[in-house]
Design an enzyme around this catalytic site. Sequence first.
Site, PDB file in Angstrom:
ATOM      1  N   ALA A  77     -19.143 -42.096   1.410  1.00 36.04           N
ATOM      2  CA  ALA A  77     -17.953 -42.925   1.529  1.00 36.04           C
ATOM      3  C   ALA A  77     -17.748 -43.243   3.006  1.00 36.04           C
ATOM      4  CB  ALA A  77     -16.761 -42.172   0.971  1.00 36.04           C
ATOM      5  N   GLY A  98     -20.775 -39.650  -1.259  1.00 36.87           N
ATOM      6  CA  GLY A  98     -20.622 -40.710  -2.263  1.00 36.87           C
ATOM      7  C   GLY A  98     -21.940 -41.398  -2.599  1.00 36.87           C
ATOM      8  N   GLU A 130     -23.470 -39.217  -5.129  1.00 37.00           N
ATOM      9  CA  GLU A 130     -22.652 -39.320  -6.336  1.00 37.00           C
ATOM     10  C   GLU A 130     -22.890 -40.644  -7.057  1.00 37.00           C
ATOM     11  OE1 GLU A 130     -19.281 -38.361  -3.790  1.00 37.00           O
ATOM     12  OE2 GLU A 130     -18.708 -36.804  -5.223  1.00 37.00           O
ATOM     13  N   GLU A 166     -19.500 -33.134   2.274  1.00 40.35           N
ATOM     14  CA  GLU A 166     -18.061 -33.367   2.491  1.00 40.35           C
ATOM     15  C   GLU A 166     -17.347 -32.173   3.108  1.00 40.35           C
ATOM     16  OE1 GLU A 166     -19.750 -34.190  -0.246  1.00 40.35           O
ATOM     17  OE2 GLU A 166     -19.105 -36.143  -0.987  1.00 40.35           O
TER      18      GLU A 166
HETATM   19  N1  CAA Z   1     -19.059 -43.530   7.038  1.00 35.98           N
HETATM   20  C1  CAA Z   1     -18.933 -44.399   8.055  1.00 35.98           C
HETATM   21  N2  CAA Z   1     -19.898 -44.655   8.942  1.00 35.98           N
HETATM   22  C2  CAA Z   1     -21.049 -43.999   8.790  1.00 35.98           C
HETATM   23  C3  CAA Z   1     -21.266 -43.070   7.768  1.00 35.98           C
HETATM   24  C4  CAA Z   1     -20.201 -42.852   6.844  1.00 35.98           C
HETATM   25  N3  CAA Z   1     -20.317 -42.019   5.807  1.00 35.98           N
HETATM   26  N4  CAA Z   1     -22.514 -42.547   7.897  1.00 35.98           N
HETATM   27  C5  CAA Z   1     -23.075 -43.148   8.969  1.00 35.98           C
HETATM   28  N5  CAA Z   1     -22.189 -44.036   9.514  1.00 35.98           N
HETATM   29  C6  CAA Z   1     -22.381 -44.865  10.693  1.00 35.98           C
HETATM   30  C7  CAA Z   1     -22.324 -44.067  11.960  1.00 35.98           C
HETATM   31  O1  CAA Z   1     -20.984 -43.833  12.338  1.00 35.98           O
HETATM   32  C8  CAA Z   1     -23.076 -44.949  12.921  1.00 35.98           C
HETATM   33  O2  CAA Z   1     -22.235 -46.007  13.309  1.00 35.98           O
HETATM   34  P1  CAA Z   1     -21.970 -46.270  14.895  1.00 35.98           P
HETATM   35  O3  CAA Z   1     -23.340 -46.594  15.429  1.00 35.98           O
HETATM   36  O4  CAA Z   1     -21.024 -47.413  14.882  1.00 35.98           O
HETATM   37  O5  CAA Z   1     -21.447 -44.996  15.437  1.00 35.98           O
HETATM   38  C9  CAA Z   1     -24.159 -45.552  12.025  1.00 35.98           C
HETATM   39  O6  CAA Z   1     -23.698 -45.410  10.668  1.00 35.98           O
HETATM   40  C10 CAA Z   1     -25.492 -44.825  12.146  1.00 35.98           C
HETATM   41  O7  CAA Z   1     -25.260 -43.446  11.906  1.00 35.98           O
HETATM   42  P2  CAA Z   1     -25.719 -42.286  12.928  1.00 35.98           P
HETATM   43  O8  CAA Z   1     -25.751 -42.799  14.315  1.00 35.98           O
HETATM   44  O9  CAA Z   1     -24.853 -41.102  12.651  1.00 35.98           O
HETATM   45  O10 CAA Z   1     -27.212 -42.064  12.398  1.00 35.98           O
HETATM   46  P3  CAA Z   1     -28.044 -40.703  12.476  1.00 35.98           P
HETATM   47  O11 CAA Z   1     -29.426 -41.079  12.051  1.00 35.98           O
HETATM   48  O12 CAA Z   1     -27.853 -40.020  13.764  1.00 35.98           O
HETATM   49  O13 CAA Z   1     -27.393 -39.743  11.346  1.00 35.98           O
HETATM   50  C11 CAA Z   1     -26.496 -39.220   9.179  1.00 35.98           C
HETATM   51  C12 CAA Z   1     -27.445 -40.116  10.006  1.00 35.98           C
HETATM   52  C13 CAA Z   1     -26.994 -37.781   9.178  1.00 35.98           C
HETATM   53  C14 CAA Z   1     -26.505 -39.751   7.727  1.00 35.98           C
HETATM   54  C15 CAA Z   1     -25.082 -39.285   9.796  1.00 35.98           C
HETATM   55  O14 CAA Z   1     -24.726 -40.643   9.963  1.00 35.98           O
HETATM   56  C16 CAA Z   1     -24.023 -38.651   8.926  1.00 35.98           C
HETATM   57  O15 CAA Z   1     -23.910 -37.437   8.905  1.00 35.98           O
HETATM   58  N6  CAA Z   1     -23.225 -39.483   8.203  1.00 35.98           N
HETATM   59  C17 CAA Z   1     -22.128 -38.988   7.407  1.00 35.98           C
HETATM   60  C18 CAA Z   1     -22.617 -38.317   6.118  1.00 35.98           C
HETATM   61  C19 CAA Z   1     -21.439 -37.786   5.331  1.00 35.98           C
HETATM   62  O16 CAA Z   1     -20.719 -36.916   5.772  1.00 35.98           O
HETATM   63  N7  CAA Z   1     -21.221 -38.346   4.104  1.00 35.98           N
HETATM   64  C20 CAA Z   1     -20.121 -37.954   3.266  1.00 35.98           C
HETATM   65  C21 CAA Z   1     -18.970 -38.927   3.432  1.00 35.98           C
HETATM   66  S1  CAA Z   1     -17.478 -38.408   2.624  1.00 35.98           S
HETATM   67  C22 CAA Z   1     -17.699 -38.827   1.001  1.00 35.98           C
HETATM   68  O17 CAA Z   1     -18.710 -39.394   0.593  1.00 35.98           O
HETATM   69  C23 CAA Z   1     -16.537 -38.476   0.090  1.00 35.98           C
HETATM   70  C24 CAA Z   1     -16.754 -38.723  -1.339  1.00 35.98           C
HETATM   71  O18 CAA Z   1     -17.368 -37.949  -2.034  1.00 35.98           O
HETATM   72  C25 CAA Z   1     -16.132 -39.900  -1.990  1.00 35.98           C
END
Ligand code: CAA
Length: 258
Positions: free
Chosen positions: A66, A109, A112, A132
Site C-alpha cells: 500500500a 498489499g 495480499e 507491515e
Molecule cells: N509506498 C510508497 N512509496 C513506496 C513504497 C510504498 N509501499 N515502496 C517503495 N516506494 C517508493 C520509495 O519511497 C521510493 O520513492 P522515492 O524515490 O520518491 O523515495 C521508490 O518507491 C523506490 O523505492 P526505494 O528507493 O525504497 O527502493 P529500494 O530498492 O531501496 O527498496 C523496497 C525497495 C525494499 C521494496 C522498499 O521500497 C520498501 O521497503 N518499501 C516498502 C515496503 C512495505 O513496507 N510495504 C508494506 C506497505 S503497508 C501495506 O501494504 C498495508 C496493507 O497491508 C494494506
Amino acid sequence: MAEYETILVEQRGRVGWITLNRPQALNALNSQLASELAAAASAFDDDEGVGAIVLTGSERAFAAGADIKEMADKSAHEMSMQNPFAGLETFSRLRTPVVAAVAGYALGGGCELAMMCDVILAADTAVFGQPEINLGVIPGLGGTQRLPRAIGVYKAAELVLTGRTMDAAEAERAGLVSRVVPAAELLDEAGRVAEVIASKSLPVVYAAKDALRAAQQTTLAEGLRLESRVFASLFALDDQKEGMAAFREKRAPEFRHR
Ligand code: CAA
C-alpha cells in the site's frame, strides 16, 4: 477501453491484461490505482469475450505494498470511513480466473493482492512478505487471513510478526506460488496459462473457481456438498455433453460457451 493513469490495460484474444504502472513508487497501491484496478478488472469480468485475466507489475516490483506516503498521516476515522484500498477486494470477488505474474517485490498489499488471484506465477526474482509490522501496523488487505491458509499458521506467523521476506524458491516450497519460472519467461508463461484457461468452457471455469474458493472459506463437509451439487448441475450444460462426446469420438472439444 477506458483510459487509466496508473495501470495499463489490454485485451489479447480472450485474455485481459492489467499491468500496474507506477514505476516511480514500485507500483505502491494508492487510492487511484486501487479504484482503476477495480474498474478494469470488473470490466473484464463483465465481458464474455474475456476468459482469464493476467495481473502483473514491472520487472522490479509487482507491488511494494500500500502507498505508505498516501496513508501515513490519515486518522483511524479516515482509514475506516474512506478505506483507500477497498476497491482491491474486487479481485477476490471476480468470477473470471486471474493469473498473477509476480516479478520483484510483492510486499504488504502487493503480496495480499497476489493472494486474491487464482494462480500465482513467480519469476525467480520475486520477493514476498508482509513487512507491515515494521511500519507499526498489521496487514490490512487479507494478509493475516490468506497467508496462514496458503502457507500454514506457523510460517505465516513468523513472516507477519518479524516482517521477514521470502525469495521465490522459499515461497514455492511454502505453497504460496503455483510455479517459479525464469524472469525472462514470466509474461509468456503467464499468457500461456491464461490462454489455456480461456480456451475452456466459461461457465465450467466459473464453477471450478467457485468450488476452489469455497475450499478457503467453508468446512470440508460444506465444501464437499457444494462441489457435489455444482458437479451434478454441470450436466445441464451443452459443454458437458460436447466435452464427453469429444472424448468418445477422440477429437478436441468445441465448447460453445467460450
Ligand atoms: N509506498 C510508497 N512509496 C513506496 C513504497 C510504498 N509501499 N515502496 C517503495 N516506494 C517508493 C520509495 O519511497 C521510493 O520513492 P522515492 O524515490 O520518491 O523515495 C521508490 O518507491 C523506490 O523505492 P526505494 O528507493 O525504497 O527502493 P529500494 O530498492 O531501496 O527498496 C523496497 C525497495 C525494499 C521494496 C522498499 O521500497 C520498501 O521497503 N518499501 C516498502 C515496503 C512495505 O513496507 N510495504 C508494506 C506497505 S503497508 C501495506 O501494504 C498495508 C496493507 O497491508 C494494506
